[in-house]
Design a protein around this motif. Structure first.
Motif, PDB file in Angstrom:
ATOM      1  N   ASP A 160      30.674  24.445  28.325  1.00 52.36           N
ATOM      2  CA  ASP A 160      30.283  25.572  29.173  1.00 52.36           C
ATOM      3  C   ASP A 160      30.684  26.888  28.513  1.00 52.36           C
ATOM      4  OD1 ASP A 160      29.841  27.381  31.250  1.00 52.36           O
ATOM      5  OD2 ASP A 160      31.532  26.670  32.434  1.00 52.36           O
ATOM      6  N   GLY A 161      29.747  27.795  28.362  1.00 49.71           N
ATOM      7  CA  GLY A 161      30.021  29.066  27.707  1.00 49.71           C
ATOM      8  C   GLY A 161      30.153  30.241  28.654  1.00 49.71           C
ATOM      9  N   HIS A 162      30.266  29.988  29.939  1.00 50.46           N
ATOM     10  CA  HIS A 162      30.355  31.068  30.920  1.00 50.46           C
ATOM     11  C   HIS A 162      31.818  31.264  31.312  1.00 50.46           C
ATOM     12  CE1 HIS A 162      26.255  29.506  31.227  1.00 50.46           C
ATOM     13  NE2 HIS A 162      25.942  30.771  31.365  1.00 50.46           N
ATOM     14  N   ASP A 163      32.410  32.346  30.837  1.00 48.85           N
ATOM     15  CA  ASP A 163      33.849  32.519  31.059  1.00 48.85           C
ATOM     16  C   ASP A 163      34.234  33.757  31.861  1.00 48.85           C
ATOM     17  OD1 ASP A 163      33.236  34.385  29.096  1.00 48.85           O
ATOM     18  OD2 ASP A 163      34.949  33.865  27.824  1.00 48.85           O
ATOM     19  N   ARG A 164      33.274  34.434  32.437  1.00 51.09           N
ATOM     20  CA  ARG A 164      33.615  35.639  33.203  1.00 51.09           C
ATOM     21  C   ARG A 164      34.586  35.327  34.330  1.00 51.09           C
ATOM     22  NH1 ARG A 164      28.877  39.211  35.217  1.00 51.09           N
ATOM     23  NH2 ARG A 164      28.719  39.458  32.983  1.00 51.09           N
ATOM     24  N   GLY A 165      34.321  34.270  35.094  1.00 49.54           N
ATOM     25  CA  GLY A 165      35.202  33.909  36.202  1.00 49.54           C
ATOM     26  C   GLY A 165      36.609  33.582  35.734  1.00 49.54           C
ATOM     27  N   ALA A 166      36.708  32.834  34.644  1.00 43.97           N
ATOM     28  CA  ALA A 166      38.029  32.483  34.110  1.00 43.97           C
ATOM     29  C   ALA A 166      38.782  33.735  33.691  1.00 43.97           C
ATOM     30  CB  ALA A 166      37.880  31.528  32.927  1.00 43.97           C
ATOM     31  N   LYS A 167      38.079  34.673  33.078  1.00 41.61           N
ATOM     32  CA  LYS A 167      38.730  35.919  32.650  1.00 41.61           C
ATOM     33  C   LYS A 167      39.162  36.760  33.847  1.00 41.61           C
ATOM     34  CE  LYS A 167      36.596  36.378  28.116  1.00 41.61           C
ATOM     35  NZ  LYS A 167      35.615  37.134  27.310  1.00 41.61           N
ATOM     36  N   VAL A 168      38.352  36.779  34.891  1.00 43.96           N
ATOM     37  CA  VAL A 168      38.711  37.525  36.105  1.00 43.96           C
ATOM     38  C   VAL A 168      39.955  36.912  36.746  1.00 43.96           C
ATOM     39  CG1 VAL A 168      37.963  38.066  38.464  1.00 43.96           C
ATOM     40  CG2 VAL A 168      36.408  38.443  36.545  1.00 43.96           C
ATOM     41  N   VAL A 169      40.000  35.592  36.828  1.00 43.03           N
ATOM     42  CA  VAL A 169      41.165  34.915  37.415  1.00 43.03           C
ATOM     43  C   VAL A 169      42.396  35.150  36.534  1.00 43.03           C
ATOM     44  CG1 VAL A 169      42.162  32.660  37.960  1.00 43.03           C
ATOM     45  CG2 VAL A 169      39.842  33.223  38.713  1.00 43.03           C
ATOM     46  N   ALA A 170      42.241  35.028  35.236  1.00 42.59           N
ATOM     47  CA  ALA A 170      43.371  35.255  34.322  1.00 42.59           C
ATOM     48  C   ALA A 170      43.935  36.660  34.503  1.00 42.59           C
ATOM     49  CB  ALA A 170      42.932  35.034  32.871  1.00 42.59           C
ATOM     50  N   ARG A 171      43.067  37.632  34.610  1.00 38.92           N
ATOM     51  CA  ARG A 171      43.523  39.017  34.784  1.00 38.92           C
ATOM     52  C   ARG A 171      44.212  39.208  36.135  1.00 38.92           C
ATOM     53  NH1 ARG A 171      40.772  43.858  32.282  1.00 38.92           N
ATOM     54  NH2 ARG A 171      42.396  45.366  32.594  1.00 38.92           N
ATOM     55  N   ALA A 172      43.667  38.589  37.184  1.00 39.11           N
ATOM     56  CA  ALA A 172      44.271  38.719  38.519  1.00 39.11           C
ATOM     57  C   ALA A 172      45.668  38.109  38.533  1.00 39.11           C
ATOM     58  CB  ALA A 172      43.385  38.053  39.569  1.00 39.11           C
ATOM     59  N   LEU A 173      45.828  36.953  37.904  1.00 38.95           N
ATOM     60  CA  LEU A 173      47.146  36.325  37.839  1.00 38.95           C
ATOM     61  C   LEU A 173      48.109  37.189  37.035  1.00 38.95           C
ATOM     62  CD1 LEU A 173      46.044  32.619  37.232  1.00 38.95           C
ATOM     63  CD2 LEU A 173      46.941  33.591  39.366  1.00 38.95           C
ATOM     64  N   ARG A 174      47.631  37.730  35.925  1.00 39.77           N
ATOM     65  CA  ARG A 174      48.463  38.618  35.104  1.00 39.77           C
ATOM     66  C   ARG A 174      48.866  39.869  35.891  1.00 39.77           C
ATOM     67  NH1 ARG A 174      45.681  42.389  31.184  1.00 39.77           N
ATOM     68  NH2 ARG A 174      45.577  43.421  33.180  1.00 39.77           N
ATOM     69  N   ASP A 175      47.898  40.465  36.561  1.00 37.04           N
ATOM     70  CA  ASP A 175      48.183  41.674  37.345  1.00 37.04           C
ATOM     71  C   ASP A 175      49.146  41.396  38.495  1.00 37.04           C
ATOM     72  OD1 ASP A 175      46.509  43.033  35.621  1.00 37.04           O
ATOM     73  OD2 ASP A 175      44.878  43.269  37.081  1.00 37.04           O
ATOM     74  N   ALA A 176      49.225  40.133  38.918  1.00 39.16           N
ATOM     75  CA  ALA A 176      50.151  39.735  39.986  1.00 39.16           C
ATOM     76  C   ALA A 176      51.540  39.406  39.431  1.00 39.16           C
ATOM     77  CB  ALA A 176      49.586  38.535  40.746  1.00 39.16           C
ATOM     78  N   GLU A 197      52.711  35.230  33.794  1.00 39.50           N
ATOM     79  CA  GLU A 197      52.372  35.157  32.375  1.00 39.50           C
ATOM     80  C   GLU A 197      51.160  34.252  32.263  1.00 39.50           C
ATOM     81  OE1 GLU A 197      55.350  34.688  29.362  1.00 39.50           O
ATOM     82  OE2 GLU A 197      56.904  35.072  30.859  1.00 39.50           O
ATOM     83  N   VAL A 198      50.115  34.736  31.607  1.00 38.08           N
ATOM     84  CA  VAL A 198      48.868  33.995  31.516  1.00 38.08           C
ATOM     85  C   VAL A 198      48.491  33.808  30.056  1.00 38.08           C
ATOM     86  CG1 VAL A 198      46.420  33.957  32.131  1.00 38.08           C
ATOM     87  CG2 VAL A 198      48.090  34.905  33.736  1.00 38.08           C
ATOM     88  N   ILE A 199      48.145  32.591  29.713  1.00 27.57           N
ATOM     89  CA  ILE A 199      47.638  32.261  28.394  1.00 27.57           C
ATOM     90  C   ILE A 199      46.206  31.812  28.601  1.00 27.57           C
ATOM     91  CG2 ILE A 199      47.859  30.740  26.385  1.00 27.57           C
ATOM     92  CD1 ILE A 199      50.797  31.142  28.717  1.00 27.57           C
ATOM     93  N   TYR A 200      45.243  32.580  28.080  1.00 26.82           N
ATOM     94  CA  TYR A 200      43.835  32.214  28.201  1.00 26.82           C
ATOM     95  C   TYR A 200      43.411  31.560  26.892  1.00 26.82           C
ATOM     96  CZ  TYR A 200      38.786  32.484  28.440  1.00 26.82           C
ATOM     97  OH  TYR A 200      37.461  32.150  28.410  1.00 26.82           O
ATOM     98  N   THR A 201      42.895  30.340  26.973  1.00 23.47           N
ATOM     99  CA  THR A 201      42.606  29.561  25.769  1.00 23.47           C
ATOM    100  C   THR A 201      41.282  29.899  25.112  1.00 23.47           C
ATOM    101  OG1 THR A 201      41.526  27.781  26.995  1.00 23.47           O
ATOM    102  CG2 THR A 201      43.924  27.597  26.650  1.00 23.47           C
ATOM    103  N   GLY A 202      40.395  30.576  25.820  1.00 16.70           N
ATOM    104  CA  GLY A 202      39.070  30.831  25.263  1.00 16.70           C
ATOM    105  C   GLY A 202      38.109  29.703  25.585  1.00 16.70           C
ATOM    106  N   LEU A 203      36.906  29.833  25.058  1.00 17.63           N
ATOM    107  CA  LEU A 203      35.824  28.893  25.349  1.00 17.63           C
ATOM    108  C   LEU A 203      35.939  27.593  24.556  1.00 17.63           C
ATOM    109  CD1 LEU A 203      32.825  31.373  25.300  1.00 17.63           C
ATOM    110  CD2 LEU A 203      33.692  30.154  27.295  1.00 17.63           C
TER     111      LEU A 203
END
Length: 134
Positions: free
Chosen positions: A15-31, A34-40
Motif C-alpha cells: 500500500d502506497g497511501h501514507d497520508r493517514g499514517a503521517k497525520v497520526v504520527a504527527r498527532a502522537l508526536r504533538d501530544a 516519541e514517534v518513529i515512522y518507518t515509511g512505506l
C-alpha cells in the motif's frame, strides 16, 4: 532514559497511501510521544525489528490494501517469536467491521476505522499504553 511513550507507526505491505499514517504520527508526536515512522512498503520483519531496536511501547499499523489479516497476524507472530509480546499493536485503515473480532482475538489491541479522529487515537494511546518509568 525517556519517560515518554514510544510508538512505531508503520505502513506494511505494498500500500502506497501514507497520508493517514503521517497525520497520526504527527498527532502522537504533538501530544508528546516519541514517534518513529518507518515509511512505506515495510515488511512485518522490518517493522518488528524497528520496534525492538527502538524499544517501542507500541506499534501502530496503517493498512489500506485489504491485507490486514495477514499483516497484523504476522507482526503479532514475530513479536511473540522475539519475546516482545509487551509491545502493544494497534492500527487503522480500511478494515471491514466483520474482521474486527478476529483481529482482537489475534491480539490487536484497537482498530481505528475511517472517521476516527486523531484526538480519539491520541487519547486511546495515552489510556492504554503503559507510561514508561524513567
Amino acid at each position: 532514559m525517556s519517560s515518554r511513550i514510544r510508538v512505531v507507526v508503520a505502513k506494511p505491505g505494498l500500500d502506497g497511501h501514507d497520508r493517514g499514517a503521517k497525520v497520526v504520527a504527527r498527532a502522537l508526536r504533538d501530544a508528546g510521544m516519541e514517534v518513529i515512522y518507518t515509511g512505506l512498503h515495510q515488511t512485518p520483519e522490518q517493522i518488528v525489528e524497528t520496534a525492538i531496536q527502538e524499544d517501542a511501547d507500541a506499534v501502530g499499523l496503517s493498512v489500506l490494501s485489504g491485507a490486514h489479516m495477514t499483516l497484523f497476524r504476522r507482526v503479532l507472530e514475530l513479536l511473540a517469536e522475539r519475546d516482545a509480546r509487551d509491545i502493544v499493536v494497534f492500527g487503522g485503515g480500511i478494515i471491514p467491521e466483520a474482521d474486527l473480532p478476529e483481529l482482537e482475538r489475534l491480539g490487536v489491541a484497537q482498530i481505528f476505522t475511517p472517521g476516527a479522529t486523531t484526538q480519539a487515537i491520541v487519547e486511546w494511546v495515552r489510556d492504554n499504553i503503559a507510561q514508561p518509568v524513567g
